[in-house]
Motif scaffolding. Structure first.
Motif, PDB file in Angstrom:
ATOM      1  N   CYS A   1       0.813  -1.215   0.000  1.00 50.44           N
ATOM      2  CA  CYS A   1       0.000   0.000   0.000  1.00 50.44           C
ATOM      3  C   CYS A   1       0.844   1.262   0.000  1.00 50.44           C
ATOM      4  O   CYS A   1       0.354   2.338  -0.361  1.00 50.44           O
ATOM      5  CB  CYS A   1      -0.935  -0.001   1.209  1.00 50.44           C
TER       6      CYS A   1
ATOM      7  N   ALA B   1      -9.291  -3.112   5.370  1.00 49.15           N
ATOM      8  CA  ALA B   1      -9.331  -1.661   5.539  1.00 49.15           C
ATOM      9  C   ALA B   1      -8.198  -0.984   4.771  1.00 49.15           C
ATOM     10  O   ALA B   1      -8.393   0.055   4.133  1.00 49.15           O
ATOM     11  CB  ALA B   1      -9.262  -1.312   7.022  1.00 49.15           C
TER      12      ALA B   1
ATOM     13  N   SER C   1      -8.833  -1.112   0.968  1.00 50.11           N
ATOM     14  CA  SER C   1      -9.983  -0.335   0.516  1.00 50.11           C
ATOM     15  C   SER C   1      -9.583   1.069   0.072  1.00 50.11           C
ATOM     16  O   SER C   1     -10.275   1.700  -0.732  1.00 50.11           O
ATOM     17  CB  SER C   1     -11.032  -0.244   1.631  1.00 50.11           C
ATOM     18  N   GLU C   2      -8.474   1.558   0.584  1.00 55.17           N
ATOM     19  CA  GLU C   2      -7.977   2.881   0.213  1.00 55.17           C
ATOM     20  C   GLU C   2      -6.924   2.798  -0.886  1.00 55.17           C
ATOM     21  O   GLU C   2      -6.416   3.826  -1.323  1.00 55.17           O
ATOM     22  CB  GLU C   2      -7.368   3.574   1.446  1.00 55.17           C
ATOM     23  N   CYS C   3      -6.587   1.590  -1.312  1.00 58.43           N
ATOM     24  CA  CYS C   3      -5.509   1.388  -2.293  1.00 58.43           C
ATOM     25  C   CYS C   3      -6.092   1.435  -3.704  1.00 58.43           C
ATOM     26  O   CYS C   3      -7.000   0.667  -4.033  1.00 58.43           O
ATOM     27  CB  CYS C   3      -4.824   0.047  -2.036  1.00 58.43           C
ATOM     28  N   GLU C   4      -5.558   2.312  -4.531  1.00 56.09           N
ATOM     29  CA  GLU C   4      -6.106   2.496  -5.880  1.00 56.09           C
ATOM     30  C   GLU C   4      -5.847   1.295  -6.770  1.00 56.09           C
ATOM     31  O   GLU C   4      -6.631   0.995  -7.675  1.00 56.09           O
ATOM     32  CB  GLU C   4      -5.506   3.748  -6.514  1.00 56.09           C
TER      33      GLU C   4
ATOM     34  N   PRO D   1     -15.282  -2.378   4.455  1.00 61.59           N
ATOM     35  CA  PRO D   1     -14.513  -1.285   3.829  1.00 61.59           C
ATOM     36  C   PRO D   1     -14.339  -1.466   2.326  1.00 61.59           C
ATOM     37  O   PRO D   1     -14.411  -0.494   1.561  1.00 61.59           O
ATOM     38  CB  PRO D   1     -13.162  -1.349   4.562  1.00 61.59           C
TER      39      PRO D   1
ATOM     40  N   ARG E   1     -15.856   1.026  -0.547  1.00 61.00           N
ATOM     41  CA  ARG E   1     -14.922   1.959  -1.203  1.00 61.00           C
ATOM     42  C   ARG E   1     -14.094   1.379  -2.337  1.00 61.00           C
ATOM     43  O   ARG E   1     -13.658   2.132  -3.211  1.00 61.00           O
ATOM     44  CB  ARG E   1     -13.971   2.542  -0.145  1.00 61.00           C
ATOM     45  N   SER E   2     -13.815   0.101  -2.351  1.00 63.57           N
ATOM     46  CA  SER E   2     -12.800  -0.421  -3.267  1.00 63.57           C
ATOM     47  C   SER E   2     -13.194  -0.289  -4.734  1.00 63.57           C
ATOM     48  O   SER E   2     -14.305  -0.646  -5.133  1.00 63.57           O
ATOM     49  CB  SER E   2     -12.512  -1.891  -2.953  1.00 63.57           C
ATOM     50  N   ARG E   3     -12.239   0.178  -5.550  1.00 66.57           N
ATOM     51  CA  ARG E   3     -12.451   0.264  -6.996  1.00 66.57           C
ATOM     52  C   ARG E   3     -12.177  -1.071  -7.687  1.00 66.57           C
ATOM     53  O   ARG E   3     -12.462  -1.219  -8.873  1.00 66.57           O
ATOM     54  CB  ARG E   3     -11.529   1.337  -7.591  1.00 66.57           C
TER      55      ARG E   3
ATOM     56  N   ARG F   1     -21.871   2.727  -1.213  1.00 67.50           N
ATOM     57  CA  ARG F   1     -20.863   3.126  -2.200  1.00 67.50           C
ATOM     58  C   ARG F   1     -21.275   4.417  -2.897  1.00 67.50           C
ATOM     59  O   ARG F   1     -22.444   4.641  -3.209  1.00 67.50           O
ATOM     60  CB  ARG F   1     -20.692   2.032  -3.267  1.00 67.50           C
TER      61      ARG F   1
END
Length: 343
Positions: free
Chosen positions: A30, A64, A67-70, A90, A94-96, A121
């Motif tokens: 990450c 978690a 979930s913030e990792c592009e 999470p 949020r996950s793309r 979402r």
């Protein structure tokens, strides 16, 4: 991140401490600004074998973090999304790395707990949002019969009327409520076509897709086969043969020839062959086959089907002509036979 980086992480951890290795590997990943495909593959190769050996707390921590990792690794994210919602939330929110197809499959397998998290979402596909609302309150979704709903007594106060309607709704049989929910979902999908065209991936062939999708969702094979015959310009018997097999290979080629996106093609296919997709691997296999099938190859198959249609029409016309000639000859010969018998 190279293989040596992973080895250094392993060295720093005590032997057999899968927990620390699992967390450290994801934390290091990450921190990368733009990981390469090779690095993403390395992380999956390292963490997936450890997955069953780590605690719930470690899975929750990794979910978690990713979930913030592009550029989160898709296979690891999908594995985490199959966990209970207190771990997967999470990523669901949020996950793309989770596509619309993944979301639909997750709702189908895990029901309301996952659906409620997915509903949070941002920019959620409107059709998925509508589906979640139907799942939330299925007994409040019903189709009213005008004859039944005609009042037999003077209208009461609005509050009493609403209470009576809610009471009648609660008394519905579960099967009726479920059928009403399906009807409501199909209605919402129809009314949401304009929004989908504007926000998802509109293209000139959307009318064809809508017809195929709607007829597939009816559960009536003949309706779908008729729409498929119209879309491919083939006869009904050929279209019926494409969906009469135990495999979806022919249908896959038909949908690929129409240049449908993979998520639209999958939605139609799973409606026709629901039993062929019991787990995520079956879905991934389908999507891989669809991506690898070149459209020119699919178009060649459709040309063969069209040629068979034309050939069948010619044979039928020729057979009809022969029958007509036989009947005509019989009509011509009959008077001669009668005349000769009189002589």
């Amino acid at each position: 991140m190279s293989s040596s980086d992973f080895r250094q992480i392993a060295i720093r951890t005590e032997s057999g401490k899968a927990e620390r290795l699992f967390r450290a590997a994801v934390s290091a990943f990450c921190s990368l600004t733009r990981p390469s495909r090779r690095e993403i593959g390395q992380l999956e190769d390292l963490t997936l074998p450890l997955f069953d050996d780590v605690s719930v707390e470690s899975r929750r921590y990794v979910a978690a973090a990713l979930s913030e990792c592009e550029y989160a690794p898709a296979a690891l994210v999908r594995r985490l999304c199959e966990e209970p919602v207190d771990i997967a939330a999470p990523l669901l929110i949020r996950s793309r790395a989770v596509s619309d197809i993944d979301l639909i499959a997750l709702i189908g397998r895990h029901g309301l707990p996952h659906a409620r998290a997915i509903a949070r979402r941002k920019d959620l596909n409107p059709t998925i949002a509508d589906l979640i609302r139907v799942l939330e309150r299925p007994t409040l979704v019903r189709v009213r019969d005008p004859e039944v709903s005609a009042p037999t007594k003077p209208a009461a106060a609005p509050v009493n009327a609403q209470a009576a309607e809610d009471s009648a709704t609660r008394q519905q049989a579960p099967g009726i409520a479920a059928e009403n929910a399906r009807r409501r979902l199909r209605s919402m999908m129809r009314t949401g076509d304009e929004a989908l065209a504007a926000r998802v991936d509109a293209f000139p062939g959307s009318d064809t897709y809508v017809k195929l999708r709607e007829t597939a969702l009816t559960g009536n094979a003949a309706f779908f086969q008729t729409a498929l015959a119209d879309a491919l310009d083939i006869d009904f018997s050929t279209a019926r043969s494409l969906t009469a097999n135990q495999s979806y290979s022919s249908l896959l080629a038909a949908l690929r020839s129409l240049d449908l996106s993979e998520d639209r093609a999958f939605l139609i296919t799973v409606a026709i062959y629901p039993s062929l997709f019991p787990h995520p691997q079956a879905i991934r296999t389908y999507l891989d086959r669809y991506r690898l099938l070149h459209r020119d190859v699919a178009l060649d198959k459709v040309r063969v089907w069209k040629a068979e249609t034309v050939s069948r029409m010619v044979r039928d016309a020729s057979s009809a002509n022969r029958d007509g000639r036989k009947a005509s000859n019989s009509d011509d010969v009959a008077p001669l036979l009668r005349a000769s018998s009189r002589k």
